[in-house]
Scaffold this motif. Sequence first.
Motif, PDB file in Angstrom:
ATOM      1  N   GLY A  50      59.640 148.138  80.053  1.00 19.53           N
ATOM      2  CA  GLY A  50      59.169 149.410  79.528  1.00 19.53           C
ATOM      3  C   GLY A  50      59.564 149.752  78.103  1.00 19.53           C
ATOM      4  O   GLY A  50      59.394 150.891  77.668  1.00 19.53           O
ATOM      5  N   SER A  54      54.570 144.934  75.148  1.00 19.12           N
ATOM      6  CA  SER A  54      53.133 144.645  75.013  1.00 19.12           C
ATOM      7  C   SER A  54      52.572 145.339  73.781  1.00 19.12           C
ATOM      8  O   SER A  54      51.716 144.795  73.072  1.00 19.12           O
ATOM      9  CB  SER A  54      52.371 145.111  76.253  1.00 19.12           C
ATOM     10  OG  SER A  54      52.884 144.464  77.388  1.00 19.12           O
ATOM     11  N   GLU A 248      54.588 157.197  68.952  1.00 13.91           N
ATOM     12  CA  GLU A 248      53.376 157.555  68.211  1.00 13.91           C
ATOM     13  C   GLU A 248      52.236 157.777  69.218  1.00 13.91           C
ATOM     14  O   GLU A 248      51.636 156.824  69.721  1.00 13.91           O
ATOM     15  CB  GLU A 248      53.070 156.396  67.247  1.00 13.91           C
ATOM     16  CG  GLU A 248      51.834 156.534  66.416  1.00 13.91           C
ATOM     17  CD  GLU A 248      51.809 157.803  65.601  1.00 13.91           C
ATOM     18  OE1 GLU A 248      51.146 158.758  66.084  1.00 13.91           O
ATOM     19  OE2 GLU A 248      52.426 157.845  64.528  1.00 13.91           O
TER      20      GLU A 248
HETATM   21  N1  LIG Z   1      55.798 153.550  70.076  1.00 10.13           N
HETATM   22  C1  LIG Z   1      55.103 154.017  71.078  1.00 10.13           C
HETATM   23  N2  LIG Z   1      54.508 155.223  70.997  1.00 10.13           N
HETATM   24  C2  LIG Z   1      53.798 155.730  72.032  1.00 10.13           C
HETATM   25  N3  LIG Z   1      53.630 155.103  73.198  1.00 10.13           N
HETATM   26  C3  LIG Z   1      54.201 153.898  73.353  1.00 10.13           C
HETATM   27  C4  LIG Z   1      54.961 153.297  72.302  1.00 10.13           C
HETATM   28  N4  LIG Z   1      55.403 152.092  72.749  1.00 10.13           N
HETATM   29  C5  LIG Z   1      54.941 151.944  73.994  1.00 10.13           C
HETATM   30  N5  LIG Z   1      54.218 153.024  74.373  1.00 10.13           N
HETATM   31  C6  LIG Z   1      53.576 153.241  75.672  1.00 10.13           C
HETATM   32  O1  LIG Z   1      54.593 153.067  76.663  1.00 10.13           O
HETATM   33  C7  LIG Z   1      54.081 152.358  77.791  1.00 10.13           C
HETATM   34  C8  LIG Z   1      54.890 151.075  77.997  1.00 10.13           C
HETATM   35  O2  LIG Z   1      54.647 150.217  76.885  1.00 10.13           O
HETATM   36  P1  LIG Z   1      54.409 148.664  77.079  1.00 10.13           P
HETATM   37  O3  LIG Z   1      53.447 148.394  78.183  1.00 10.13           O
HETATM   38  O4  LIG Z   1      54.108 148.094  75.745  1.00 10.13           O
HETATM   39  O5  LIG Z   1      55.882 148.246  77.562  1.00 10.13           O
HETATM   40  P2  LIG Z   1      56.405 146.851  78.087  1.00 10.13           P
HETATM   41  O6  LIG Z   1      57.782 146.698  77.589  1.00 10.13           O
HETATM   42  O7  LIG Z   1      55.446 145.764  77.739  1.00 10.13           O
HETATM   43  O8  LIG Z   1      56.376 147.090  79.632  1.00 10.13           O
HETATM   44  P3  LIG Z   1      56.714 146.037  80.806  1.00 10.13           P
HETATM   45  O9  LIG Z   1      58.169 146.114  80.990  1.00 10.13           O
HETATM   46  O10 LIG Z   1      55.939 146.571  81.968  1.00 10.13           O
HETATM   47  O11 LIG Z   1      56.231 144.689  80.364  1.00 10.13           O
HETATM   48  C9  LIG Z   1      52.608 152.109  77.511  1.00 10.13           C
HETATM   49  O12 LIG Z   1      51.855 153.124  78.106  1.00 10.13           O
HETATM   50  C10 LIG Z   1      52.500 152.207  75.989  1.00 10.13           C
HETATM   51  O13 LIG Z   1      51.230 152.631  75.554  1.00 10.13           O
END
Ligand SMILES: Nc1ncnc2c1ncn2[C@@H]1O[C@H](COP(=O)(O)OP(=O)(O)OP(=O)(O)O)[C@@H](O)[C@H]1O
Length: 276
Positions: A50, A54, A248
Amino acid sequence: MAEKECSNTGCTKESCEGCPSRQQPQSFQAEPNCYTEIKHVIGVVSGKGGVGKSMVTASLANMMAKKGYRVGILDADITGPSIPKMYGLHGPAQAGDEGIYPMLSENDIKVMSINLLMPDEESPVIWRGPVISNMVKQFWTDVIWGELDYLFVDMPPGTGDVPLTVFQSLPVEGIVIVSSPQDLVRMIVKKAYNMAKAMNIKVLGIVENYSYFKCPDCGKELKVFGESHIDEIGAELGVPVLGKMPIEPEFAKYADLGNFELADNSYVEDAFAALR
Ligand SMILES: Nc1ncnc2c1ncn2[C@@H]1O[C@H](COP(=O)(O)OP(=O)(O)OP(=O)(O)O)[C@@H](O)[C@H]1O
């Protein structure tokens, strides 16, 4: 004269030098699909879930695509795939005798993910670790990536089976670690760093996500998750900090609406130098 047979007993490092029976260390690297030619394979990892891995993967891919590079994303997060949704891509991906074709985002990024192969995107993947790892390996051996400058591999969080398989089977040139500004992060970043080091993979840098939130009314930067220690951690490990991304809402909106190709994430621009 016949070569002297090695009895494999009483061998020493010195006696093995030049011995015809000496075995080379086994390589676990898998052959890519025969229509694949990729210049740089870059892993994007995080020690915990989280943190926006991604989002950072897709931001790096967008940046490189915008600069004219041929880019692909291999979504190795089999149980929590989010890349296709971010780009509004829906399967099924097409396959032929030569392999599986990745799908193309609006900004020409080639994407392969388990969600592009499942009959129903909402079905969970309930597979054991070795099956999951094998699937990721197939994304390398069976997918027709064609010619790419950069393939970004969006890893599942942690240091489990899949990162291990990717590091052993794919020619990963380096990794980018994604983290957030919380106390636990020091330990978690170090775990990811130490895994890469143990596998002889270069750590290109760290991107911190959720660094702050800029108040839309007063412009003040609010440290929602506390003070950042990423510069200290980077200095301690000798690894550059490639960016500090704020929360953001616009990026989250693009990801949710499936048009992340429109997200122009200038906060990761410093990563360009590390990727070249
Ligand atoms: N900088 C940011 N500003 C706003 N929303 C964000 C930001 N970074 C991530 N998010 C949102 O937070 C959520 C989690 O992000 P993301 O899926 O990229 O995390 P992850 O680390 O890949 O998750 P996982 O552990 O499931 O692989 C998503 O809904 C994404 O759109």
